[in-house]
Design a protein around this motif. Sequence first.
Motif, PDB file in Angstrom:
ATOM      1  N   MET B   1      31.406  10.759  -9.572  1.00 50.86           N
ATOM      2  CA  MET B   1      32.201  10.588 -10.762  1.00 50.86           C
ATOM      3  C   MET B   1      33.595  11.206 -10.805  1.00 50.86           C
ATOM      4  SD  MET B   1      30.377   8.594 -12.886  1.00 50.86           S
ATOM      5  CE  MET B   1      30.677   8.577 -14.381  1.00 50.86           C
ATOM      6  N   THR B   2      34.561  10.284 -10.963  1.00 53.43           N
ATOM      7  CA  THR B   2      35.967  11.071 -11.058  1.00 53.43           C
ATOM      8  C   THR B   2      36.148  11.461 -12.689  1.00 53.43           C
ATOM      9  OG1 THR B   2      36.739   9.524  -9.225  1.00 53.43           O
ATOM     10  CG2 THR B   2      38.393  10.395 -10.985  1.00 53.43           C
ATOM     11  N   ARG B   3      36.464  12.763 -12.868  1.00 54.01           N
ATOM     12  CA  ARG B   3      36.689  13.173 -14.149  1.00 54.01           C
ATOM     13  C   ARG B   3      38.232  13.105 -14.523  1.00 54.01           C
ATOM     14  NH1 ARG B   3      32.926  15.947 -16.675  1.00 54.01           N
ATOM     15  NH2 ARG B   3      34.445  17.438 -17.480  1.00 54.01           N
ATOM     16  N   ILE B   4      38.361  12.244 -15.631  1.00 51.33           N
ATOM     17  CA  ILE B   4      39.684  12.095 -16.034  1.00 51.33           C
ATOM     18  C   ILE B   4      40.141  12.812 -17.234  1.00 51.33           C
ATOM     19  CG2 ILE B   4      41.536  10.278 -16.663  1.00 51.33           C
ATOM     20  CD1 ILE B   4      40.674   9.799 -14.146  1.00 51.33           C
ATOM     21  N   GLY B   5      41.196  13.484 -17.369  1.00 53.77           N
ATOM     22  CA  GLY B   5      41.569  14.113 -18.528  1.00 53.77           C
ATOM     23  C   GLY B   5      42.859  13.296 -18.891  1.00 53.77           C
ATOM     24  N   ILE B   6      43.020  12.662 -20.396  1.00 55.03           N
ATOM     25  CA  ILE B   6      44.251  12.284 -20.879  1.00 55.03           C
ATOM     26  C   ILE B   6      45.137  13.035 -21.658  1.00 55.03           C
ATOM     27  CG2 ILE B   6      44.845  10.610 -22.675  1.00 55.03           C
ATOM     28  CD1 ILE B   6      41.962   9.084 -22.035  1.00 55.03           C
ATOM     29  N   LEU B   7      46.428  13.149 -21.270  1.00 54.07           N
ATOM     30  CA  LEU B   7      47.262  14.216 -22.126  1.00 54.07           C
ATOM     31  C   LEU B   7      48.117  13.102 -22.941  1.00 54.07           C
ATOM     32  CD1 LEU B   7      48.869  16.705 -23.160  1.00 54.07           C
ATOM     33  CD2 LEU B   7      50.297  16.501 -21.110  1.00 54.07           C
ATOM     34  N   GLY B   8      47.971  13.233 -24.239  1.00 52.01           N
ATOM     35  CA  GLY B   8      48.690  12.162 -25.433  1.00 52.01           C
ATOM     36  C   GLY B   8      47.907  11.209 -25.673  1.00 52.01           C
ATOM     37  N   GLN B  22      35.032   0.781 -18.595  1.00 53.58           N
ATOM     38  CA  GLN B  22      34.927  -0.352 -17.743  1.00 53.58           C
ATOM     39  C   GLN B  22      34.862  -0.053 -16.361  1.00 53.58           C
ATOM     40  OE1 GLN B  22      38.172  -3.200 -18.707  1.00 53.58           O
ATOM     41  NE2 GLN B  22      36.780  -4.131 -20.177  1.00 53.58           N
ATOM     42  N   ASN B  23      34.650   1.334 -16.059  1.00 56.94           N
ATOM     43  CA  ASN B  23      34.784   1.756 -14.610  1.00 56.94           C
ATOM     44  C   ASN B  23      33.481   2.827 -14.399  1.00 56.94           C
ATOM     45  OD1 ASN B  23      37.272   0.522 -12.967  1.00 56.94           O
ATOM     46  ND2 ASN B  23      37.825   0.933 -15.222  1.00 56.94           N
ATOM     47  N   ASP B  24      32.465   2.362 -14.066  1.00 54.48           N
ATOM     48  CA  ASP B  24      31.256   3.143 -13.809  1.00 54.48           C
ATOM     49  C   ASP B  24      31.306   4.515 -13.006  1.00 54.48           C
ATOM     50  OD1 ASP B  24      29.808   1.405 -15.500  1.00 54.48           O
ATOM     51  OD2 ASP B  24      29.053   0.339 -13.584  1.00 54.48           O
ATOM     52  N   ASP B  25      32.502   4.573 -12.159  1.00 51.63           N
ATOM     53  CA  ASP B  25      32.583   5.781 -11.336  1.00 51.63           C
ATOM     54  C   ASP B  25      33.499   6.841 -11.960  1.00 51.63           C
ATOM     55  OD1 ASP B  25      34.535   4.064 -10.894  1.00 51.63           O
ATOM     56  OD2 ASP B  25      35.070   4.726  -8.893  1.00 51.63           O
ATOM     57  N   MET B  26      34.013   6.423 -13.412  1.00 50.89           N
ATOM     58  CA  MET B  26      34.762   7.468 -13.874  1.00 50.89           C
ATOM     59  C   MET B  26      34.360   7.744 -15.063  1.00 50.89           C
ATOM     60  SD  MET B  26      38.403   5.563 -12.802  1.00 50.89           S
ATOM     61  CE  MET B  26      39.147   7.018 -12.296  1.00 50.89           C
ATOM     62  N   GLU B  27      34.491   8.955 -15.534  1.00 49.77           N
ATOM     63  CA  GLU B  27      34.211   9.361 -17.017  1.00 49.77           C
ATOM     64  C   GLU B  27      35.396  10.178 -17.486  1.00 49.77           C
ATOM     65  OE1 GLU B  27      31.086  12.046 -16.966  1.00 49.77           O
ATOM     66  OE2 GLU B  27      31.688  13.109 -15.144  1.00 49.77           O
ATOM     67  N   LEU B  28      35.549  10.339 -18.903  1.00 42.92           N
ATOM     68  CA  LEU B  28      36.466  11.040 -19.461  1.00 42.92           C
ATOM     69  C   LEU B  28      36.082  12.260 -19.746  1.00 42.92           C
ATOM     70  CD1 LEU B  28      39.216  10.899 -21.121  1.00 42.92           C
ATOM     71  CD2 LEU B  28      37.900  10.041 -23.162  1.00 42.92           C
ATOM     72  N   VAL B 284      44.400   3.615 -14.484  1.00 45.31           N
ATOM     73  CA  VAL B 284      42.817   4.146 -14.403  1.00 45.31           C
ATOM     74  C   VAL B 284      42.513   3.878 -12.935  1.00 45.31           C
ATOM     75  CG1 VAL B 284      40.348   3.901 -14.761  1.00 45.31           C
ATOM     76  CG2 VAL B 284      41.961   4.287 -16.655  1.00 45.31           C
ATOM     77  N   SER B 285      42.853   2.544 -12.346  1.00 44.92           N
ATOM     78  CA  SER B 285      42.581   2.241 -10.943  1.00 44.92           C
ATOM     79  C   SER B 285      43.223   3.149  -9.975  1.00 44.92           C
ATOM     80  CB  SER B 285      43.150   0.963 -10.770  1.00 44.92           C
ATOM     81  OG  SER B 285      42.472  -0.157 -11.363  1.00 44.92           O
ATOM     82  N   TYR B 286      44.690   3.423 -10.209  1.00 49.62           N
ATOM     83  CA  TYR B 286      45.470   4.300  -9.401  1.00 49.62           C
ATOM     84  C   TYR B 286      44.948   5.631  -9.439  1.00 49.62           C
ATOM     85  CZ  TYR B 286      48.351   1.014  -7.442  1.00 49.62           C
ATOM     86  OH  TYR B 286      48.855  -0.132  -6.768  1.00 49.62           O
ATOM     87  N   ALA B 287      44.268   6.179 -10.602  1.00 49.14           N
ATOM     88  CA  ALA B 287      43.862   7.593 -10.878  1.00 49.14           C
ATOM     89  C   ALA B 287      42.736   7.367  -9.640  1.00 49.14           C
ATOM     90  CB  ALA B 287      43.284   7.674 -12.297  1.00 49.14           C
ATOM     91  N   ARG B 288      41.720   6.687  -9.679  1.00 50.78           N
ATOM     92  CA  ARG B 288      40.770   6.494  -8.589  1.00 50.78           C
ATOM     93  C   ARG B 288      41.434   6.465  -7.172  1.00 50.78           C
ATOM     94  NH1 ARG B 288      38.679   1.811  -9.564  1.00 50.78           N
ATOM     95  NH2 ARG B 288      36.945   2.441 -10.601  1.00 50.78           N
TER      96      ARG B 288
END
Lengths: 325, 325
Positions: B1-8, B22-28, B284-288
């Motif tokens: 899992m790719t762990r995403i942080g959102i700023l803002g 919509q992306n099973d390999d990513m989590e907020l 999100v695609s590019y974050a992957r």
Amino acid sequence: MTRIGILGYGNLGRGVELAIRQNDDMELAAVYTRRDPASVSIATEGVPVRSVADLETGNEDIDVLILCGGSATDLPEQTPKYAALYNVVDSFDTHANIPTHFANVDAAARNARTCALISCGWDPGLFSLNRLYANCILPQGADYTFWGRGVSQGHSDALRRIPGVADARQYTIPVPAALDAVRAGDNPQLTTRQKHTRECWVVLEEGADAQAVEKQIVEMPNYFDEYDVTVNFISQEELDRDHAGLPHGGFVIRTGTTAGGNDCRIEYSLDLGSNPEFTACVLVSYARAVARLASEGAKGCKTVFDIAPAYLSPVSGEELRAHML
Amino acid sequence: MTRIGILGYGNLGRGVELAIRQNDDMELAAVYTRRDPASVSIATEGVPVRSVADLETGNEDIDVLILCGGSATDLPEQTPKYAALYNVVDSFDTHANIPTHFANVDAAARNARTCALISCGWDPGLFSLNRLYANCILPQGADYTFWGRGVSQGHSDALRRIPGVADARQYTIPVPAALDAVRAGDNPQLTTRQKHTRECWVVLEEGADAQAVEKQIVEMPNYFDEYDVTVNFISQEELDRDHAGLPHGGFVIRTGTTAGGNDCRIEYSLDLGSNPEFTACVLVSYARAVARLASEGAKGCKTVFDIAPAYLSPVSGEELRAHML
């Protein structure tokens, strides 16, 4: 300068020769042929036509060899063979056999520490890229690819094999109503017949039975029987005058919905005055990328999916960011 | 899992939160805010809202931080700052300032050995990619970019700053005749006025002078004076009912001629129900891709030009070649 060799001097090979002229950082080193080189005259002055046998030394002074043979029998043999000696690019387009072809070319290129790119052109190639980008960006959606309006060489050949047919040209045409339904986001399930029509322009041999030829065409399995087909009989003069070109094109469309419930459509289309000349333009751009990757030590087989877009450009990253981003 | 942080956590931040679903390999992993975290409630249960100050330790458990601030003042400061601590992605879209922004982010990321991607979205982003591919493939040709039909937030804001305007929405619309001329391969030289029209939907404050407001709109330098503008006055209810969405889209077209003299057209278009939600899908695609590149040891600042398409996909190279090439 990136020195390009061309193997095979048909429509595609001639297209590559022309495309090189539009790229100042590339030059044509030689054209290689299975025919007697003395019998082949090319458009570029001062560039040698050499025998394919000359390639086998592995000593030809070329950075990338562009393989311009056919996917049925030429490329499955040629691309692994020459990937063992040179950096290569091909336009292998038998979709079902890509995994096997990739494995063969990859083994040869890894072993020889060369860089190879297969299945480059517009489909596979640019259309594949657009399917990939659109699928990554809109994971929830549906894909549609339409081809045409354009000349299908395979279908034109099939027409010419019918007894009584002297010459023929076949156009593949997307059905406008299908395109409209896709664009409207209706996510239609489309049959083969609903997606494309086929338009035939046929020159009969003297004394041939037009009705019998038409019946053979519309009933031909796989090629025509699943489509709405129109058959037009014309003279050789009309065919030569009105259907000499090889235009093609098509559409890649993905419709999808964001997790917030908003419909989005991504559409890519090509309208090509010459299918082989445009395909050649794509091959030459990617030959530049392959030469660069090879100079950085990349080896093995790649596809368009594996190559960062900036590698295709003669312009520096700095200039690209300033003017094209 | 790719762990995403959102700023803002504005429109774009909320869009990223949705896109991750919509992306099973990513989590907020968390949403970071400059506001009091207790005052921000997000759509995803069980995910913390944290203070932007928490990011400054460099110890937050995230693989990629997606920066969802504005290009005017937020990103020029935030992207270099957080690239020194995390892998980051932003959607910086002030085209003229991209070289400076790139240099600042690149220096920070190289120093910290992180991987950063700037100017990701659809323009700059997907439109840039299409300009680049099309220019490489057809070196002799002309580029055209059209935007719309879509809501320009900058122009809507400009309307709202006019005295007497209570609320407003502005649509940018490509001129159909200009699109047609470009598609026909006429290589037209188009003025600003010939390319786009601007359609305004304005709610007046009570007692405001409609004529005076309209005059101010159509004469506003840069924003409106070079365009054909239509101004429609409506009620707040109508604006809320009919113009609540943030649709957008546009067209990137390159027409060119092969060295054999055949005209070709490459066209890419987007029709987006929600500009921020679609932009978020691209981020999100590019974050992957950034997470993967970082795991391979890549460092420094990238743009979409530098990233091979396969990095955007959760699917293996083998599967991509078998099913999407």
